[in-house]
Design a protein around this motif. Structure first.
Motif, PDB file in Angstrom:
ATOM      1  N   GLN A  60      99.326  12.661  54.779  1.00 36.65           N
ATOM      2  CA  GLN A  60      98.958  14.000  55.317  1.00 36.65           C
ATOM      3  C   GLN A  60      99.943  14.304  56.358  1.00 36.65           C
ATOM      4  N   HIS A  61     101.272  14.298  56.030  1.00 34.30           N
ATOM      5  CA  HIS A  61     102.282  14.489  56.880  1.00 34.30           C
ATOM      6  C   HIS A  61     102.545  16.002  56.801  1.00 34.30           C
ATOM      7  N   GLN A  62     102.846  16.748  57.840  1.00 37.01           N
ATOM      8  CA  GLN A  62     102.869  18.152  57.972  1.00 37.01           C
ATOM      9  C   GLN A  62     104.304  18.339  58.823  1.00 37.01           C
ATOM     10  N   PRO A  63     105.376  18.319  57.726  1.00 39.02           N
ATOM     11  CA  PRO A  63     106.725  18.605  58.670  1.00 39.02           C
ATOM     12  C   PRO A  63     106.984  19.585  59.528  1.00 39.02           C
ATOM     13  N   MET A  64     107.957  19.294  60.616  1.00 41.81           N
ATOM     14  CA  MET A  64     108.345  20.315  61.455  1.00 41.81           C
ATOM     15  C   MET A  64     109.360  21.143  60.781  1.00 41.81           C
ATOM     16  N   GLU A  65     109.900  22.180  61.241  1.00 43.11           N
ATOM     17  CA  GLU A  65     110.654  23.213  60.569  1.00 43.11           C
ATOM     18  C   GLU A  65     111.961  22.358  60.375  1.00 43.11           C
ATOM     19  N   ARG A  66     112.421  21.862  61.335  1.00 46.92           N
ATOM     20  CA  ARG A  66     113.841  21.142  61.279  1.00 46.92           C
ATOM     21  C   ARG A  66     113.943  20.044  59.854  1.00 46.92           C
ATOM     22  N   VAL A  67     112.936  19.336  59.892  1.00 45.96           N
ATOM     23  CA  VAL A  67     112.693  18.587  58.608  1.00 45.96           C
ATOM     24  C   VAL A  67     112.697  19.192  57.343  1.00 45.96           C
ATOM     25  N   LEU A  68     111.852  20.364  57.444  1.00 49.38           N
ATOM     26  CA  LEU A  68     111.866  21.095  56.260  1.00 49.38           C
ATOM     27  C   LEU A  68     113.018  21.580  55.878  1.00 49.38           C
ATOM     28  N   LEU A  69     113.861  22.205  56.722  1.00 47.26           N
ATOM     29  CA  LEU A  69     115.023  22.893  56.363  1.00 47.26           C
ATOM     30  C   LEU A  69     116.040  21.657  55.851  1.00 47.26           C
ATOM     31  N   LYS A  70     116.227  20.431  56.556  1.00 45.19           N
ATOM     32  CA  LYS A  70     117.084  19.448  56.008  1.00 45.19           C
ATOM     33  C   LYS A  70     116.569  19.205  54.701  1.00 45.19           C
ATOM     34  N   ASP A  71     115.266  18.850  54.391  1.00 44.34           N
ATOM     35  CA  ASP A  71     114.779  18.433  53.036  1.00 44.34           C
ATOM     36  C   ASP A  71     115.068  19.626  51.995  1.00 44.34           C
ATOM     37  N   LEU A  72     114.874  20.813  52.353  1.00 41.09           N
ATOM     38  CA  LEU A  72     115.258  21.863  51.332  1.00 41.09           C
ATOM     39  C   LEU A  72     116.591  21.964  51.059  1.00 41.09           C
ATOM     40  N   GLY A  73     117.459  21.757  52.066  1.00 41.37           N
ATOM     41  CA  GLY A  73     119.209  21.617  51.865  1.00 41.37           C
ATOM     42  C   GLY A  73     119.402  20.667  50.789  1.00 41.37           C
ATOM     43  N   LYS A  74     118.666  19.417  50.599  1.00 41.69           N
ATOM     44  CA  LYS A  74     118.724  18.504  49.610  1.00 41.69           C
ATOM     45  C   LYS A  74     118.468  19.182  48.192  1.00 41.69           C
ATOM     46  N   LYS A  75     117.369  19.923  48.280  1.00 40.44           N
ATOM     47  CA  LYS A  75     116.915  20.741  46.795  1.00 40.44           C
ATOM     48  C   LYS A  75     117.832  21.906  46.590  1.00 40.44           C
ATOM     49  N   TRP A  76     118.238  22.581  47.205  1.00 40.24           N
ATOM     50  CA  TRP A  76     118.892  23.569  47.186  1.00 40.24           C
ATOM     51  C   TRP A  76     120.422  23.808  47.369  1.00 40.24           C
ATOM     52  N   SER A  78     122.295  23.230  49.551  1.00 38.00           N
ATOM     53  CA  SER A  78     122.824  23.442  51.017  1.00 38.00           C
ATOM     54  C   SER A  78     121.729  23.833  52.075  1.00 38.00           C
ATOM     55  N   LYS A  79     121.734  23.433  53.122  1.00 39.43           N
ATOM     56  CA  LYS A  79     120.712  23.564  54.044  1.00 39.43           C
ATOM     57  C   LYS A  79     120.521  25.158  54.409  1.00 39.43           C
ATOM     58  N   PRO A  80     119.357  25.530  54.387  1.00 35.35           N
ATOM     59  CA  PRO A  80     119.035  26.955  54.591  1.00 35.35           C
ATOM     60  C   PRO A  80     119.006  27.115  56.232  1.00 35.35           C
ATOM     61  N   SER A  81     119.151  28.246  56.764  1.00 36.23           N
ATOM     62  CA  SER A  81     119.097  28.625  58.113  1.00 36.23           C
ATOM     63  C   SER A  81     117.629  28.860  58.163  1.00 36.23           C
ATOM     64  N   SER A  82     117.058  28.871  59.617  1.00 32.66           N
ATOM     65  CA  SER A  82     115.719  29.326  59.966  1.00 32.66           C
ATOM     66  C   SER A  82     115.532  30.718  59.292  1.00 32.66           C
ATOM     67  N   LYS A  83     116.381  31.530  59.499  1.00 33.75           N
ATOM     68  CA  LYS A  83     116.446  32.758  59.370  1.00 33.75           C
ATOM     69  C   LYS A  83     116.144  33.151  57.960  1.00 33.75           C
ATOM     70  N   GLU A  84     116.686  32.173  57.046  1.00 34.76           N
ATOM     71  CA  GLU A  84     116.314  32.398  55.642  1.00 34.76           C
ATOM     72  C   GLU A  84     114.821  32.007  55.295  1.00 34.76           C
ATOM     73  N   VAL A  85     114.444  31.169  55.771  1.00 33.67           N
ATOM     74  CA  VAL A  85     112.978  30.615  55.518  1.00 33.67           C
ATOM     75  C   VAL A  85     112.001  31.415  55.827  1.00 33.67           C
ATOM     76  N   TYR A  86     112.449  32.033  57.257  1.00 39.09           N
ATOM     77  CA  TYR A  86     111.565  33.249  57.872  1.00 39.09           C
ATOM     78  C   TYR A  86     111.388  34.439  57.178  1.00 39.09           C
ATOM     79  N   GLN A  87     112.464  34.616  56.298  1.00 40.93           N
ATOM     80  CA  GLN A  87     112.689  35.736  55.402  1.00 40.93           C
ATOM     81  C   GLN A  87     111.595  35.671  54.360  1.00 40.93           C
ATOM     82  N   LEU A  88     111.430  34.519  54.249  1.00 33.16           N
ATOM     83  CA  LEU A  88     110.571  34.008  52.988  1.00 33.16           C
ATOM     84  C   LEU A  88     108.811  33.833  53.469  1.00 33.16           C
ATOM     85  N   PHE A  89     108.835  33.512  54.852  1.00 30.78           N
ATOM     86  CA  PHE A  89     107.479  33.274  55.276  1.00 30.78           C
ATOM     87  C   PHE A  89     107.589  33.843  56.862  1.00 30.78           C
TER      88      PHE A  89
END
Length: 112
Positions: A60-76, A78-89
């Motif tokens: 039931q881990h709910q990651p903080m934003e920094r971890v989310l950005l790091k992990d998404l970078g592995k999938k995408w 390159s690590k997205p910026s906070s601005k990029e994910v805030y454009q999505l949400f």
């Protein structure tokens, strides 16, 4: 409160989170996204699926934003910026994304 999805009555909290996370499916996510004014793209789904995987398969881990950005970078690639994910949400990927992912509301302060 409640929403109707495919003829099913689904209970939500006052703030729009699912009362029962087991009620979630992709159609419910689309309905919740519509309420939030978000049209889901592949990147939205990447975040939603990541949040669900972390919650359901990682104690039931709910990651903080920094971890989310790091992990998404592995999938995408390159690590997205906070601005990029805030454009999505726009109301915070770890909060608004969690709502659309059908997970319990995050009550911590901040997102970083």
């Amino acid at each position: 409160m409640a929403i109707e999805v495919n003829g099913k009555h689904i209970e939500t909290t006052e703030s729009g989170f699912l009362v029962n996370p087991l009620d979630w499916d992709e159609d419910v996510a689309k309905a919740l996204a519509d309420i939030e004014g978000i049209e889901l793209s592949e990147r939205h789904w990447d975040i939603i699926n990541y949040l669900r995987d972390e919650y359901l398969n990682n104690n039931q881990h709910q990651p903080m934003e920094r971890v989310l950005l790091k992990d998404l970078g592995k999938k995408w690639g390159s690590k997205p910026s906070s601005k990029e994910v805030y454009q999505l949400f726009p109301l915070a990927p770890t909060k608004q994304g969690t709502k659309i992912a059908g997970l319990p509301e995050v009550h911590r302060k901040g997102g970083y």
